[in-house]
Design an enzyme around this catalytic site. Structure first.
Site: not given
Length: 226
Positions: A126, A145
């Site tokens: 992301h 992440c």
């Protein structure tokens, strides 16, 4: 350990980007999967562990945190409730019936683009709302992440073969509209998260990187234990 993403097409390097990976204790997992779509203006639904261990103690002291960070509070029916009506002091790490969801926008922790791929760890690629962190040399600082510096270049690569259904102009237009949208790519691509502390580069130079997760240390202990 190199904190880098590389995009390869056949034997050609298409692009490189600095990344931010999981901190020690919150390792980015080793995996292989497939990227099939990305989300424009994603929500961030806070994982239970982060909500209870990191955010709840703050809420017990300062409920304005939710407003300042653009969080909604959702009940068990996914309905938004007024956080002013909640007595946060009565909840604990083991009893927390709420979900915290950060609203879409440039100041969302996931940024404006999120790249999803199936995996049992719940991780993804992301954008981020704090691009200054990419300038740090040690970039193991997420909860697992992977934050991507060149998120726009990567999204353009993913839609490169879809000039009819979703051309680049459509992506640019959708980024101007602060509204969530799923973009399914024409040719899904494999993704690998690997861990190498030694690597030969394109100039045949051998490079070593800090063993941030101490995987080499564990391997050496196993190899040389009596």
């Amino acid at each position: 350990p190199k904190y880098e993403m590389r995009v390869m097409e056949a034997d050609t390097l298409i692009m490189k980007s600095r990344v931010i990976t999981g901190a020690p204790g919150h390792h980015s997992p080793l995996l292989k999967s497939t990227i099939r779509y990305f989300i424009i203006y994603p929500y961030w639904t806070v994982p239970y562990s982060i909500a209870t261990k990191e955010i709840l103690p703050t809420l017990k002291r300062d409920t304005s945190y939710l407003r300042r960070k653009n969080f909604d509070v959702l009940d068990g029916n996914n309905k938004v409730v007024d956080p002013k009506n909640i007595n946060w002091k009565k909840y604990t790490k083991t009893y927390f019936p709420w979900r915290l969801r950060q609203r879409i926008g440039d100041d969302n922790s996931l940024g404006v683009l999120k790249f999803n791929f199936d995996n049992k760890y719940g991780v993804y690629l992301h954008d981020t709302d704090n691009h200054k962190l990419f300038n740090r040399e040690m970039r193991a600082m997420s909860h697992g992440c992977v934050r991507l510096e060149k998120f726009m270049d990567f999204s353009k690569f993913l839609i490169r073969d879809d000039s009819l259904k979703y051309p680049l102009d459509s992506l640019k237009k959708d980024l101007l509209i602060e509204k969530q949208k799923y973009v399914y790519i024409k040719h899904p691509i494999p993704i690998y998260i690997n861990y190498f502390t030694a690597e030969v580069d394109e100039y045949n130079e051998l490079n070593f990187y800090i063993d941030v997760y101490k995987r080499d240390e564990k391997m050496l202990k196993s190899l040389y234990k009596k």
